[in-house]
Scaffold this motif. Structure first.
Motif, PDB file in Angstrom:
ATOM      1  N   LEU A  81      77.429  28.476 145.057  1.00 56.91           N
ATOM      2  CA  LEU A  81      78.315  28.287 146.206  1.00 56.91           C
ATOM      3  C   LEU A  81      77.585  27.571 147.336  1.00 56.91           C
ATOM      4  O   LEU A  81      78.130  26.651 147.953  1.00 56.91           O
ATOM      5  CB  LEU A  81      78.851  29.630 146.698  1.00 56.91           C
ATOM      6  N   ASP A 122      78.029  23.549 144.035  1.00 60.54           N
ATOM      7  CA  ASP A 122      78.012  23.191 142.617  1.00 60.54           C
ATOM      8  C   ASP A 122      79.171  23.890 141.909  1.00 60.54           C
ATOM      9  O   ASP A 122      79.032  25.009 141.411  1.00 60.54           O
ATOM     10  CB  ASP A 122      76.666  23.599 142.019  1.00 60.54           C
ATOM     11  N   LEU A 123      80.327  23.207 141.871  1.00 63.24           N
ATOM     12  CA  LEU A 123      81.530  23.808 141.307  1.00 63.24           C
ATOM     13  C   LEU A 123      81.358  24.119 139.823  1.00 63.24           C
ATOM     14  O   LEU A 123      81.834  25.143 139.338  1.00 63.24           O
ATOM     15  CB  LEU A 123      82.737  22.911 141.528  1.00 63.24           C
ATOM     16  N   GLU A 124      80.646  23.267 139.100  1.00 64.84           N
ATOM     17  CA  GLU A 124      80.438  23.524 137.672  1.00 64.84           C
ATOM     18  C   GLU A 124      79.660  24.822 137.462  1.00 64.84           C
ATOM     19  O   GLU A 124      79.988  25.628 136.595  1.00 64.84           O
ATOM     20  CB  GLU A 124      79.697  22.356 137.025  1.00 64.84           C
ATOM     21  N   VAL A 179      79.592  27.317 139.578  1.00 63.37           N
ATOM     22  CA  VAL A 179      80.495  28.406 139.967  1.00 63.37           C
ATOM     23  C   VAL A 179      81.401  28.751 138.796  1.00 63.37           C
ATOM     24  O   VAL A 179      81.590  29.918 138.458  1.00 63.37           O
ATOM     25  CB  VAL A 179      81.320  28.030 141.221  1.00 63.37           C
ATOM     26  N   GLU A 180      81.968  27.729 138.159  1.00 61.02           N
ATOM     27  CA  GLU A 180      82.828  27.960 136.990  1.00 61.02           C
ATOM     28  C   GLU A 180      82.072  28.679 135.884  1.00 61.02           C
ATOM     29  O   GLU A 180      82.597  29.594 135.252  1.00 61.02           O
ATOM     30  CB  GLU A 180      83.355  26.639 136.438  1.00 61.02           C
ATOM     31  N   THR A 205      88.741  29.383 140.198  1.00 51.76           N
ATOM     32  CA  THR A 205      87.935  28.188 140.473  1.00 51.76           C
ATOM     33  C   THR A 205      88.546  27.367 141.605  1.00 51.76           C
ATOM     34  O   THR A 205      87.828  26.874 142.475  1.00 51.76           O
ATOM     35  CB  THR A 205      87.798  27.338 139.201  1.00 51.76           C
ATOM     36  N   ARG A 206      89.869  27.243 141.623  1.00 49.93           N
ATOM     37  CA  ARG A 206      90.524  26.502 142.716  1.00 49.93           C
ATOM     38  C   ARG A 206      90.251  27.164 144.062  1.00 49.93           C
ATOM     39  O   ARG A 206      90.054  26.481 145.065  1.00 49.93           O
ATOM     40  CB  ARG A 206      92.029  26.383 142.465  1.00 49.93           C
ATOM     41  N   TYR A 234      87.576  28.850 144.989  1.00 47.26           N
ATOM     42  CA  TYR A 234      86.208  28.520 145.399  1.00 47.26           C
ATOM     43  C   TYR A 234      86.094  27.050 145.799  1.00 47.26           C
ATOM     44  O   TYR A 234      85.361  26.711 146.723  1.00 47.26           O
ATOM     45  CB  TYR A 234      85.206  28.882 144.302  1.00 47.26           C
ATOM     46  N   MET A 235      86.830  26.186 145.116  1.00 43.37           N
ATOM     47  CA  MET A 235      86.838  24.768 145.476  1.00 43.37           C
ATOM     48  C   MET A 235      87.375  24.608 146.903  1.00 43.37           C
ATOM     49  O   MET A 235      86.832  23.846 147.696  1.00 43.37           O
ATOM     50  CB  MET A 235      87.709  23.997 144.477  1.00 43.37           C
ATOM     51  N   MET A 242      84.700  25.798 149.399  1.00 41.66           N
ATOM     52  CA  MET A 242      83.603  24.841 149.531  1.00 41.66           C
ATOM     53  C   MET A 242      84.050  23.567 150.238  1.00 41.66           C
ATOM     54  O   MET A 242      83.274  22.945 150.956  1.00 41.66           O
ATOM     55  CB  MET A 242      83.001  24.529 148.164  1.00 41.66           C
TER      56      MET A 242
END
Length: 165
Positions: A34, A38-40, A42-43, A75-76, A78-79, A82
């Protein structure tokens, strides 16, 4: 006694400690992902579709948001977090972790330092700083410990719990 000179209880205790350390590392990896945007990563911290279906899969509750179910919704969220902070840092305190078989419960206080736009009246937005008590539930998978459920609750500070008259 086990063949290595340790009792079965000692070995079980050592294995439990290794599991606890692995869960702590998985939890830390989520917060570092977070912070790094780094969204990947996080996923990857969350259960994937191969681990559980959406009905029994990832669940996330952030203060003031509806319950999010399934990896895509989580995931959305957290996106969105961020995307609406210039930076974000988490200082975790009061971290407690207990492992029971293939499930682990981790609780902590998230001391959040983040930056974003102030609202019109100068009030800080909902994603800008604060303290949250989090409960993170992990499941053991073939790929390691994965986050199954996250529930964040804001920490009340003086005056927050008083009724306005």
């Amino acid at each position: 006694m086990a063949g290595d000179g340790r009792s079965v209880g000692d070995r079980a205790s050592a294995e439990a400690e290794l599991d606890r350390l692995a869960v702590l590392a998985a939890n830390q990896a989520l917060y570092e992902a977070l912070e790094n945007g780094d969204l990947e990563a996080v996923e990857n911290a969350w259960l994937g579709p191969e681990d559980a279906d959406d009905k029994h899969g990832a669940v996330c509750v952030h203060p003031g948001w509806p319950v999010l179910r399934g990896r895509a919704q989580v995931t959305r969220s957290y996106m969105l977090i961020m995307a609406n902070t210039e930076y974000i840092q988490f200082f975790l305190t009061d971290v407690e972790c207990e492992v029971q078989g293939d499930t682990a419960l981790l609780t902590c206080t998230e001391n959040i330092l983040s930056g974003g736009e102030a609202e019109e009246e100068g009030e800080l937005g909902p994603l800008v700083g604060g303290k949250v008590v989090s409960t993170n539930l992990f499941r053991r998978t073939p790929d390691g410990w994965k986050l199954w459920s996250h529930h964040g609750s804001p920490v009340l500070t003086s005056g927050d719990d008083e009724d306005e008259e």
